[in-house]
Each structure stands twice: as structure tokens, then as C-alpha cells.
Design a protein around this motif. Structure first.
Motif, mmCIF file in Angstrom:
data_model
loop_
_atom_site.group_PDB
_atom_site.id
_atom_site.type_symbol
_atom_site.label_atom_id
_atom_site.label_comp_id
_atom_site.label_asym_id
_atom_site.label_seq_id
_atom_site.Cartn_x
_atom_site.Cartn_y
_atom_site.Cartn_z
ATOM 1 N N ALA A 135 0.864 -1.187 0.000
ATOM 2 C CA ALA A 135 0.000 0.000 0.000
ATOM 3 C C ALA A 135 0.897 1.232 0.000
ATOM 4 C CB ALA A 135 -0.905 0.005 1.225
ATOM 5 N N PRO A 136 0.472 2.293 -0.686
ATOM 6 C CA PRO A 136 1.312 3.496 -0.741
ATOM 7 C C PRO A 136 1.333 4.221 0.596
ATOM 8 C CG PRO A 136 -0.813 3.910 -1.757
ATOM 9 C CD PRO A 136 -0.787 2.446 -1.434
ATOM 10 N N GLY A 137 2.510 4.658 1.028
ATOM 11 C CA GLY A 137 2.600 5.501 2.219
ATOM 12 C C GLY A 137 2.291 6.929 1.807
ATOM 13 N N PHE A 138 1.580 7.661 2.664
ATOM 14 C CA PHE A 138 1.207 9.022 2.285
ATOM 15 C C PHE A 138 2.427 9.939 2.235
ATOM 16 C CE2 PHE A 138 -2.854 7.387 4.042
ATOM 17 C CZ PHE A 138 -3.549 7.415 2.846
ATOM 18 N N SER A 139 3.302 9.815 3.220
ATOM 19 C CA SER A 139 4.522 10.624 3.205
ATOM 20 C C SER A 139 5.716 9.787 3.642
ATOM 21 C CB SER A 139 4.357 11.834 4.126
ATOM 22 O OG SER A 139 4.112 11.405 5.448
ATOM 23 N N VAL A 140 5.522 8.462 3.576
ATOM 24 C CA VAL A 140 6.572 7.507 3.953
ATOM 25 C C VAL A 140 6.665 6.459 2.847
ATOM 26 C CG1 VAL A 140 6.254 7.837 6.437
ATOM 27 C CG2 VAL A 140 4.894 6.108 5.234
ATOM 28 N N PRO A 141 7.689 5.592 2.864
ATOM 29 C CA PRO A 141 7.789 4.545 1.830
ATOM 30 C C PRO A 141 6.565 3.628 1.839
ATOM 31 C CG PRO A 141 9.850 4.746 3.023
ATOM 32 C CD PRO A 141 8.854 5.591 3.761
ATOM 33 N N ASP A 142 6.372 2.879 0.742
ATOM 34 C CA ASP A 142 5.251 1.948 0.632
ATOM 35 C C ASP A 142 5.243 0.984 1.824
ATOM 36 O OD1 ASP A 142 4.632 3.150 -1.722
ATOM 37 O OD2 ASP A 142 5.207 1.454 -3.011
ATOM 38 N N TRP A 143 4.023 0.557 2.194
ATOM 39 C CA TRP A 143 3.864 -0.405 3.285
ATOM 40 C C TRP A 143 3.883 -1.822 2.720
ATOM 41 C CZ3 TRP A 143 4.183 1.636 7.976
ATOM 42 C CH2 TRP A 143 3.824 2.977 8.153
ATOM 43 N N ASN A 144 4.573 -2.709 3.431
ATOM 44 C CA ASN A 144 4.621 -4.126 3.066
ATOM 45 C C ASN A 144 4.282 -4.971 4.291
ATOM 46 O OD1 ASN A 144 5.610 -3.845 0.286
ATOM 47 N ND2 ASN A 144 7.445 -3.013 1.264
ATOM 48 N N PRO A 145 3.842 -6.239 4.090
ATOM 49 C CA PRO A 145 3.439 -7.055 5.253
ATOM 50 C C PRO A 145 4.618 -7.347 6.184
ATOM 51 C CG PRO A 145 3.553 -8.391 3.270
ATOM 52 C CD PRO A 145 3.684 -6.963 2.825
ATOM 53 N N THR A 146 4.307 -7.596 7.458
ATOM 54 C CA THR A 146 5.344 -8.019 8.407
ATOM 55 C C THR A 146 5.435 -9.537 8.437
ATOM 56 O OG1 THR A 146 3.758 -8.067 10.242
ATOM 57 C CG2 THR A 146 4.983 -6.016 9.893
ATOM 58 N N GLU A 147 4.402 -10.200 7.909
ATOM 59 C CA GLU A 147 4.342 -11.671 7.912
ATOM 60 C C GLU A 147 3.752 -12.119 6.581
ATOM 61 O OE1 GLU A 147 1.148 -13.174 8.053
ATOM 62 O OE2 GLU A 147 1.826 -15.260 8.095
ATOM 63 N N GLY A 148 4.412 -13.002 5.888
ATOM 64 C CA GLY A 148 3.871 -13.555 4.651
ATOM 65 C C GLY A 148 3.777 -12.527 3.540
ATOM 66 N N THR A 149 2.715 -12.661 2.728
ATOM 67 C CA THR A 149 2.574 -11.883 1.492
ATOM 68 C C THR A 149 1.512 -10.789 1.600
ATOM 69 O OG1 THR A 149 3.147 -13.902 0.293
ATOM 70 C CG2 THR A 149 2.159 -12.136 -0.996
ATOM 71 N N TYR A 150 0.567 -10.962 2.535
ATOM 72 C CA TYR A 150 -0.586 -10.051 2.604
ATOM 73 C C TYR A 150 -0.728 -9.386 3.975
ATOM 74 C CZ TYR A 150 -2.154 -12.680 -1.525
ATOM 75 O OH TYR A 150 -2.241 -13.271 -2.758
ATOM 76 N N PHE A 151 -1.400 -8.252 3.985
ATOM 77 C CA PHE A 151 -1.832 -7.625 5.240
ATOM 78 C C PHE A 151 -3.146 -6.901 5.006
ATOM 79 C CE2 PHE A 151 -0.785 -3.063 4.576
ATOM 80 C CZ PHE A 151 0.084 -3.129 3.486
ATOM 81 N N ALA A 152 -3.801 -6.525 6.102
ATOM 82 C CA ALA A 152 -5.083 -5.810 6.018
ATOM 83 C C ALA A 152 -4.804 -4.312 5.982
ATOM 84 C CB ALA A 152 -5.955 -6.156 7.218
ATOM 85 N N TYR A 153 -5.484 -3.633 5.059
ATOM 86 C CA TYR A 153 -5.288 -2.192 4.888
ATOM 87 C C TYR A 153 -6.651 -1.512 4.945
ATOM 88 C CZ TYR A 153 -3.519 2.132 2.735
ATOM 89 O OH TYR A 153 -3.165 3.434 2.462
ATOM 90 N N LEU A 154 -6.863 -0.736 6.017
ATOM 91 C CA LEU A 154 -8.149 -0.064 6.238
ATOM 92 C C LEU A 154 -7.985 1.425 5.983
ATOM 93 C CD1 LEU A 154 -9.135 -1.645 9.702
ATOM 94 C CD2 LEU A 154 -9.427 -2.622 7.414
ATOM 95 N N GLN A 155 -8.893 1.976 5.189
ATOM 96 C CA GLN A 155 -8.842 3.412 4.913
ATOM 97 C C GLN A 155 -10.078 4.095 5.486
ATOM 98 O OE1 GLN A 155 -8.168 2.304 0.622
ATOM 99 N NE2 GLN A 155 -7.021 4.236 0.635
ATOM 100 N N ALA A 156 -9.884 5.255 6.093
ATOM 101 C CA ALA A 156 -11.009 6.082 6.490
ATOM 102 C C ALA A 156 -11.706 6.545 5.213
ATOM 103 C CB ALA A 156 -10.519 7.278 7.306
ATOM 104 N N GLY A 157 -12.866 7.174 5.341
ATOM 105 C CA GLY A 157 -13.574 7.634 4.155
ATOM 106 C C GLY A 157 -15.070 7.414 4.231
ATOM 107 N N GLY A 158 -15.515 6.759 5.312
ATOM 108 C CA GLY A 158 -16.947 6.511 5.492
ATOM 109 C C GLY A 158 -17.685 7.730 6.020
ATOM 110 N N GLY A 159 -16.940 8.760 6.409
ATOM 111 C CA GLY A 159 -17.541 9.957 6.992
ATOM 112 C C GLY A 159 -16.778 10.357 8.240
ATOM 113 N N THR A 160 -17.012 11.589 8.713
ATOM 114 C CA THR A 160 -16.302 12.005 9.919
ATOM 115 C C THR A 160 -16.876 11.267 11.126
ATOM 116 O OG1 THR A 160 -15.642 13.880 11.304
ATOM 117 C CG2 THR A 160 -17.789 14.047 10.183
ATOM 118 N N GLY A 161 -16.001 10.587 11.852
ATOM 119 C CA GLY A 161 -16.438 9.797 13.006
ATOM 120 C C GLY A 161 -17.043 8.448 12.645
ATOM 121 N N VAL A 162 -17.067 8.130 11.342
ATOM 122 C CA VAL A 162 -17.589 6.829 10.903
ATOM 123 C C VAL A 162 -16.390 5.906 10.658
ATOM 124 C CG1 VAL A 162 -18.926 5.583 9.167
ATOM 125 C CG2 VAL A 162 -19.601 7.910 9.847
ATOM 126 N N TYR A 163 -16.281 4.873 11.478
ATOM 127 C CA TYR A 163 -15.092 4.016 11.427
ATOM 128 C C TYR A 163 -15.194 2.918 10.376
ATOM 129 C CZ TYR A 163 -13.189 6.155 15.615
ATOM 130 O OH TYR A 163 -12.662 7.049 16.514
#
Ligand code: CA
Ligand code: CA
Length: 222
Positions: free
Chosen positions: A56-84
Motif C-alpha cells: 500500500a502506498p505511504g502518504f509521506s513515507v515509503p510503501d507499506w509491506n506485510p510483516t508476515e507472509g505476502t498479505y496484510f489488512a489495509y483499512l482506509q477512512a472515508g466513510g464519513g467524519t467519526g464513521v469508522y
């Protein structure tokens, strides 16, 4: 004498076997490292803002990669203010079990738009928060900042049914959506299981060495 020693050894062996048999079945997370490439075993609040990724792209840091295996979960805000955007899994645990995971918060925003991300341990029966295991916001990591992958571990205090829940949200407005990454979620029974068998083994070894000493002494006498 030989009979008594044999009985003691028998008891020690029985104790070891009993402790081994009493070990609880390992309560494990389903797909704790997201290596199925999807959210098998997990519940998410959003099909578009929660994804299993290889990078996943880092906003102001290098790209993110998993700490274990090949995959990781990537959650983005965007559902609304205060909507998790949420990710969770329920599990049964025993007192002493160690819950662990790797997590990061990547702030895409700046103060006063104090987006945040968290990991909560929740009592699955009462829905009350037992412990906040992780929390970061724009204020804590800095404008457009990130904390980097962080390893979190927590010793479960009491037997029970729990839910591990991760969430990330926008605050102030629904722009510049911050993100939360999760990988390597595990529940290990080590703290709960090892002391008893180890004690039993030491007890057994003590009896064995007592018997051994007697055998040596007997040989010397002979
Ligand atoms: Ca993984
Ligand atoms: Ca934002």
C-alpha cells in the motif's frame, strides 16, 4: 525401597501425562496473517475501504509491506467524519493467553483534522471495551506522519469470549483519508500452558535424579 521409588516415578510420569492432557486446545485466529488473500474469518464494515493487499502506498513515507507472509489488512477512512472503517474477529481465550499483532497508522491529514485509528479488545458477551491495545491519531504521529509497523502484545486477564476490533476514521471532514494496517494477528497459549508442564517435568526430573543418586550410591557400596 525400589518399590517406593518406582511408585514415586510412576506418580511423576502420571503428573506429566496429566498436565499434558490438560493443555487446552490452542485457540487460534482464523487467517490471522490474511494469507488467504482475503478477509476469510474476519468481519469488515466496508467492502471498499477495507482490503487485503500485498502493498500500500505511504502518504509521506515509503510503501507499506506485510510483516508476515505476502498479505496484510489495509483499512482506509472515508466513510464519513467519526464513521469508522472496521475489521474484527471474535475468539475464545483463557487467562494468560497472549494476544499479539502488528499495526501502523498512516496519517493522510493535518491538525485540526485529527483522524485516528485504534485496536480494542472487547468483551464479546457484553460488548464493553476491555482494553485499548493501540491508539494513534494525527496529533500523536504529527501532520501527515506515521508511526511505522508496531508490534503489540497483551496478556488476556480472564477466560472469556472476546472480539479484537480495529478501526480508522476521518475527523473534521471526510477528506484526506488516513489508513490503518494490520498483520500477524495471533493468540498464543504459552503463558497459560508452559508453567504447569515445566513444573511437572522439573518435579519428575528431581525424582529421577534422586533415584539416580541412590543407584550410584548402591553401585559404590557394591
Ligand atoms: Ca500476512
Ligand atoms: Ca482526514
Amino acid at each position: 525401597m525400589t518399590t517406593i521409588r518406582s511408585r514415586m516415578l510412576g506418580l511423576a510420569v502420571a503428573a506429566i501425562v496429566t498436565f499434558a492432557a490438560a493443555n487446552p486446545a490452542q485457540a487460534a485466529f482464523v487467517n490471522g496473517g490474511f494469507e488467504t488473500g482475503d478477509f476469510t474469518g474476519w468481519t469488515t464494515s466496508s467492502g471498499t475501504l477495507a482490503n487485503v493487499v500485498t502493498t500500500a502506498p505511504g502518504f509521506s513515507v515509503p510503501d507499506w509491506n506485510p510483516t508476515e507472509g505476502t498479505y496484510f489488512a489495509y483499512l482506509q477512512a472515508g466513510g464519513g467524519t467519526g464513521v469508522y472503517t472496521l475489521l474484527s474477529q471474535t475468539f475464545a481465550a483463557l487467562a494468560g493467553d497472549v494476544l499479539s499483532f502488528d499495526i501502523f497508522f498512516d496519517a493522510a491529514d493535518y491538525i485540526p483534522f485529527n483522524d485516528n485509528g485504534y485496536a480494542n479488545l472487547i468483551d464479546a458477551d457484553t460488548s464493553t471495551v476491555v482494553a485499548t491495545l493501540y491508539y494513534q491519531d494525527v496529533a500523536s504521529v504529527g501532520d501527515f506522519g506515521a508511526d511505522g509497523w508496531t508490534s503489540v502484545s497483551h496478556v488476556i486477564a480472564a477466560d472469556g469470549n472476546y472480539k479484537l476490533e480495529f478501526g480508522v476514521t476521518n475527523i473534521g471532514d471526510n477528506n484526506l483519508s488516513s489508513a490503518l494496517g494490520v498483520d500477524n494477528v495471533a493468540l498464543n497459549a504459552e503463558m497459560n500452558v508452559i508453567p504447569a508442564p515445566a513444573g511437572a517435568v522439573l518435579f519428575g526430573l528431581g525424582l529421577l535424579s534422586m533415584g539416580g543418586a541412590r543407584l550410584i550410591r548402591r553401585k559404590q557400596v557394591a
